[in-house]
Design a protein around this motif. Structure first.
Motif, PDB file in Angstrom:
ATOM      1  N   GLY A  86     -10.834  -4.897   5.097  1.00  0.00           N
ATOM      2  CA  GLY A  86     -11.983  -4.859   4.209  1.00  0.00           C
ATOM      3  C   GLY A  86     -11.736  -4.044   2.951  1.00  0.00           C
ATOM      4  O   GLY A  86     -12.623  -3.843   2.138  1.00  0.00           O
ATOM      5  N   THR A  87     -10.490  -3.546   2.813  1.00  0.00           N
ATOM      6  CA  THR A  87     -10.158  -2.841   1.580  1.00  0.00           C
ATOM      7  C   THR A  87      -8.646  -2.872   1.399  1.00  0.00           C
ATOM      8  O   THR A  87      -7.911  -2.993   2.375  1.00  0.00           O
ATOM      9  N   VAL A  88      -8.173  -2.735   0.174  1.00  0.00           N
ATOM     10  CA  VAL A  88      -6.730  -2.745  -0.071  1.00  0.00           C
ATOM     11  C   VAL A  88      -6.214  -1.304  -0.132  1.00  0.00           C
ATOM     12  O   VAL A  88      -5.014  -1.069  -0.193  1.00  0.00           O
ATOM     13  N   PHE A  89      -7.151  -0.330  -0.083  1.00  0.00           N
ATOM     14  CA  PHE A  89      -6.749   1.074  -0.168  1.00  0.00           C
ATOM     15  C   PHE A  89      -6.746   1.686   1.231  1.00  0.00           C
ATOM     16  O   PHE A  89      -7.813   1.880   1.831  1.00  0.00           O
ATOM     17  N   ALA A 142      -5.200  -6.136   4.237  1.00  0.00           N
ATOM     18  CA  ALA A 142      -6.304  -5.635   3.408  1.00  0.00           C
ATOM     19  C   ALA A 142      -7.554  -6.472   3.638  1.00  0.00           C
ATOM     20  O   ALA A 142      -8.651  -5.939   3.810  1.00  0.00           O
ATOM     21  N   LEU A 143      -7.364  -7.794   3.702  1.00  0.00           N
ATOM     22  CA  LEU A 143      -8.527  -8.659   3.914  1.00  0.00           C
ATOM     23  C   LEU A 143      -9.187  -8.331   5.242  1.00  0.00           C
ATOM     24  O   LEU A 143     -10.407  -8.218   5.354  1.00  0.00           O
ATOM     25  N   LYS A 144      -8.377  -8.091   6.258  1.00  0.00           N
ATOM     26  CA  LYS A 144      -8.934  -7.832   7.587  1.00  0.00           C
ATOM     27  C   LYS A 144      -9.540  -6.435   7.664  1.00  0.00           C
ATOM     28  O   LYS A 144     -10.521  -6.211   8.369  1.00  0.00           O
ATOM     29  N   ASP A 160     -11.147  -6.396  -5.083  1.00  0.00           N
ATOM     30  CA  ASP A 160     -10.978  -4.984  -4.741  1.00  0.00           C
ATOM     31  C   ASP A 160     -10.287  -4.215  -5.866  1.00  0.00           C
ATOM     32  O   ASP A 160     -10.684  -3.100  -6.211  1.00  0.00           O
ATOM     33  N   PRO A 220      -1.560  -7.651   1.676  1.00  0.00           N
ATOM     34  CA  PRO A 220      -2.731  -8.483   1.378  1.00  0.00           C
ATOM     35  C   PRO A 220      -3.529  -8.940   2.595  1.00  0.00           C
ATOM     36  O   PRO A 220      -4.742  -8.760   2.652  1.00  0.00           O
ATOM     37  N   VAL A 221      -2.838  -9.495   3.604  1.00  0.00           N
ATOM     38  CA  VAL A 221      -3.599 -10.019   4.749  1.00  0.00           C
ATOM     39  C   VAL A 221      -4.249  -8.860   5.501  1.00  0.00           C
ATOM     40  O   VAL A 221      -5.415  -8.919   5.893  1.00  0.00           O
ATOM     41  N   PHE A 238      -9.774 -11.848  -2.531  1.00  0.00           N
ATOM     42  CA  PHE A 238     -10.279 -10.571  -2.042  1.00  0.00           C
ATOM     43  C   PHE A 238      -9.569  -9.417  -2.761  1.00  0.00           C
ATOM     44  O   PHE A 238     -10.208  -8.453  -3.209  1.00  0.00           O
ATOM     45  N   LEU A 239      -8.244  -9.539  -2.895  1.00  0.00           N
ATOM     46  CA  LEU A 239      -7.487  -8.487  -3.591  1.00  0.00           C
ATOM     47  C   LEU A 239      -7.975  -8.334  -5.020  1.00  0.00           C
ATOM     48  O   LEU A 239      -8.162  -7.222  -5.517  1.00  0.00           O
ATOM     49  N   TYR A 242     -12.527  11.928  -6.851  1.00  0.00           N
ATOM     50  CA  TYR A 242     -12.009  10.871  -7.718  1.00  0.00           C
ATOM     51  C   TYR A 242     -10.799  10.248  -7.046  1.00  0.00           C
ATOM     52  O   TYR A 242      -9.911  10.934  -6.574  1.00  0.00           O
ATOM     53  N   GLN A 243     -10.772   8.924  -6.968  1.00  0.00           N
ATOM     54  CA  GLN A 243      -9.710   8.250  -6.224  1.00  0.00           C
ATOM     55  C   GLN A 243      -8.396   8.239  -7.005  1.00  0.00           C
ATOM     56  O   GLN A 243      -8.380   8.048  -8.229  1.00  0.00           O
ATOM     57  N   ARG A 244      -7.323   8.453  -6.311  1.00  0.00           N
ATOM     58  CA  ARG A 244      -5.969   8.289  -6.882  1.00  0.00           C
ATOM     59  C   ARG A 244      -5.267   7.223  -6.039  1.00  0.00           C
ATOM     60  O   ARG A 244      -5.348   7.233  -4.823  1.00  0.00           O
ATOM     61  N   ILE A 245      -4.550   6.323  -6.726  1.00  0.00           N
ATOM     62  CA  ILE A 245      -3.863   5.278  -5.958  1.00  0.00           C
ATOM     63  C   ILE A 245      -2.558   5.852  -5.402  1.00  0.00           C
ATOM     64  O   ILE A 245      -1.796   6.480  -6.136  1.00  0.00           O
ATOM     65  N   LEU A 276      -0.896   0.464  -1.716  1.00  0.00           N
ATOM     66  CA  LEU A 276      -1.835  -0.624  -1.452  1.00  0.00           C
ATOM     67  C   LEU A 276      -1.410  -1.297  -0.155  1.00  0.00           C
ATOM     68  O   LEU A 276      -0.218  -1.428   0.122  1.00  0.00           O
ATOM     69  N   HIS A 330     -11.248   3.093 -13.163  1.00  0.00           N
ATOM     70  CA  HIS A 330      -9.952   3.565 -13.667  1.00  0.00           C
ATOM     71  C   HIS A 330      -9.386   2.543 -14.657  1.00  0.00           C
ATOM     72  O   HIS A 330      -8.334   1.952 -14.420  1.00  0.00           O
ATOM     73  N   VAL A 362      -7.182 -14.493   0.629  1.00  0.00           N
ATOM     74  CA  VAL A 362      -6.593 -13.147   0.570  1.00  0.00           C
ATOM     75  C   VAL A 362      -6.487 -12.673  -0.875  1.00  0.00           C
ATOM     76  O   VAL A 362      -6.897 -11.566  -1.226  1.00  0.00           O
TER      77      VAL A 362
END
Lengths: 91, 49
Positions: free
Chosen positions: B38-41, B34-36, A19, B31-32, A15-16, B22-25, B28, A27, A12
């Motif tokens: 495929g992205t944290v965003f 996000a892994l599933k 990303d 974590p788990v 992966f973070l 343009y991406q703005r955060i 997030l 940025h 995990v």
């Protein structure tokens, strides 16, 4: 932590790290993300050291724990089924 | 605070010109999750709804 949960957590965290790094590519001056990225990387490295102290090396070419003997060859090999945890299928 | 918009506005849009905002955060993902996903965003999950 047992071996499987350390490995899952490392999967995990790595992966973070990837990303967040991709975001930082475009940025580079986003300080919050840099801080988060550093936290993720340091937690992962701490876990790697903990894993290696308990279960042996993760890499043949780098070590996170100070070991005198070289025991890369005497552990189960990474591709052996018994050595791998199951990532899918659980919560 | 106002609803966080995860991308910048595209100004002076021109005809037949492709744009990637343009991406703005904003937030997030866990974590788990996000892994599933495929992205944290979260804004990048299933954009083609």
């Amino acid at each position: 932590m047992d071996r499987d949960s350390i490995l899952k957590r490392l999967t995990v965290l790595d992966f973070l790290a990837v990303d967040l790094q991709l975001y930082l590519d475009s940025h580079p001056d986003c300080t919050d993300t840099i801080k988060k990225y550093n936290e993720v990387v340091s937690e992962a490295d701490g876990l790697r050291e903990q894993y290696e102290n308990l279960f042996g090396p993760l890499f043949s070419y780098r070590s996170y724990s100070k070991r005198d003997e070289f025991n890369w060859t005497d552990d189960p090999w990474p591709w052996e089924n018994s050595f791998n945890f199951e990532i899918g299928g659980e919560s | 605070m106002a609803e966080c918009k995860p991308y910048a506005d595209i100004t002076n849009v021109m005809l037949a010109q492709a744009y990637v905002p343009y991406q703005r955060i904003c937030t997030l993902m866990e974590p788990v999750a996000a892994l599933k996903a495929g992205t944290v965003f979260p804004e990048l999950v299933d954009v083609y709804k």
